[in-house]
Design a protein around this motif. Structure first.
Motif, PDB file in Angstrom:
ATOM      1  N   LEU A 152       0.820  -1.203   0.000  1.00 48.66           N
ATOM      2  CA  LEU A 152       0.000   0.000   0.000  1.00 48.66           C
ATOM      3  C   LEU A 152       0.855   1.255   0.000  1.00 48.66           C
ATOM      4  CD1 LEU A 152      -2.780  -1.242   2.387  1.00 48.66           C
ATOM      5  CD2 LEU A 152      -3.179  -0.260   0.130  1.00 48.66           C
ATOM      6  N   GLU A 153       0.341   2.261  -0.680  1.00 51.32           N
ATOM      7  CA  GLU A 153       1.024   3.537  -0.815  1.00 51.32           C
ATOM      8  C   GLU A 153       0.104   4.645  -0.277  1.00 51.32           C
ATOM      9  OE1 GLU A 153       1.574   3.766  -5.005  1.00 51.32           O
ATOM     10  OE2 GLU A 153       3.081   2.147  -5.067  1.00 51.32           O
ATOM     11  N   PRO A 154       0.677   5.764   0.148  1.00 52.95           N
ATOM     12  CA  PRO A 154      -0.171   6.861   0.646  1.00 52.95           C
ATOM     13  C   PRO A 154      -1.241   7.283  -0.368  1.00 52.95           C
ATOM     14  CG  PRO A 154       2.108   7.268   1.227  1.00 52.95           C
ATOM     15  CD  PRO A 154       2.112   6.052   0.338  1.00 52.95           C
ATOM     16  N   GLU A 155      -0.934   7.145  -1.657  1.00 48.01           N
ATOM     17  CA  GLU A 155      -1.891   7.510  -2.705  1.00 48.01           C
ATOM     18  C   GLU A 155      -3.090   6.576  -2.754  1.00 48.01           C
ATOM     19  OE1 GLU A 155       1.893   9.306  -3.227  1.00 48.01           O
ATOM     20  OE2 GLU A 155       1.417   7.152  -3.175  1.00 48.01           O
ATOM     21  N   ASP A 156      -3.033   5.478  -2.049  1.00 43.76           N
ATOM     22  CA  ASP A 156      -4.173   4.555  -1.982  1.00 43.76           C
ATOM     23  C   ASP A 156      -5.205   4.986  -0.936  1.00 43.76           C
ATOM     24  OD1 ASP A 156      -1.797   1.904  -2.360  1.00 43.76           O
ATOM     25  OD2 ASP A 156      -3.109   2.741  -3.914  1.00 43.76           O
TER      26      ASP A 156
END
Length: 117
Positions: A87-91
């Protein structure tokens, strides 16, 4: 029929979450033939398609999640899933499930996913 997505939460970047969307009130014969999808809506942005799954098993993913997310279904449990890895912050956003079948088009109440860096 109101669906309810669950499994969201707060994780650090690189973590994983698995979302679930039970559709117990949709009859099985409709469920197994339905197109199913996950959407998400980030703050200040429009809702976007994340992943879709059709009855024949074909899947479609947004370029931003391809290779990290996996959509699946369990026809016996009449449940839709979204496994989210790396997971990435953009998710970050509210995730919604959608079931589009012969008896109607159903949306779930969203579940919040927050990814911190």
């Amino acid at each position: 029929v109101q669906l309810q997505a669950s499994g969201g939460g707060s994780v650090q970047a690189g973590g994983s979450l698995k979302l679930s969307c039970p559709a117990s009130r949709i009859i099985t014969s409709v469920f197994v033939k339905s197109r199913m999808a996950w959407y998400r809506q980030a703050p200040g942005k429009q809702r976007e398609l994340v992943a879709a799954l059709v009855s024949g098993g074909s899947t479609n993913y947004s370029d931003t999640v391809k290779g990290r997310f996996t959509i699946s279904r369990d026809n016996a449990k009449k449940t839709l899933y979204l496994q989210m890895d790396s997971l990435e912050p953009e998710d970050t956003g509210v995730y919604y499930c959608n079931v589009d079948g012969a008896s109607g088009n159903y949306w779930g109440r969203g579940t919040q996913v927050t990814v911190s860096s």
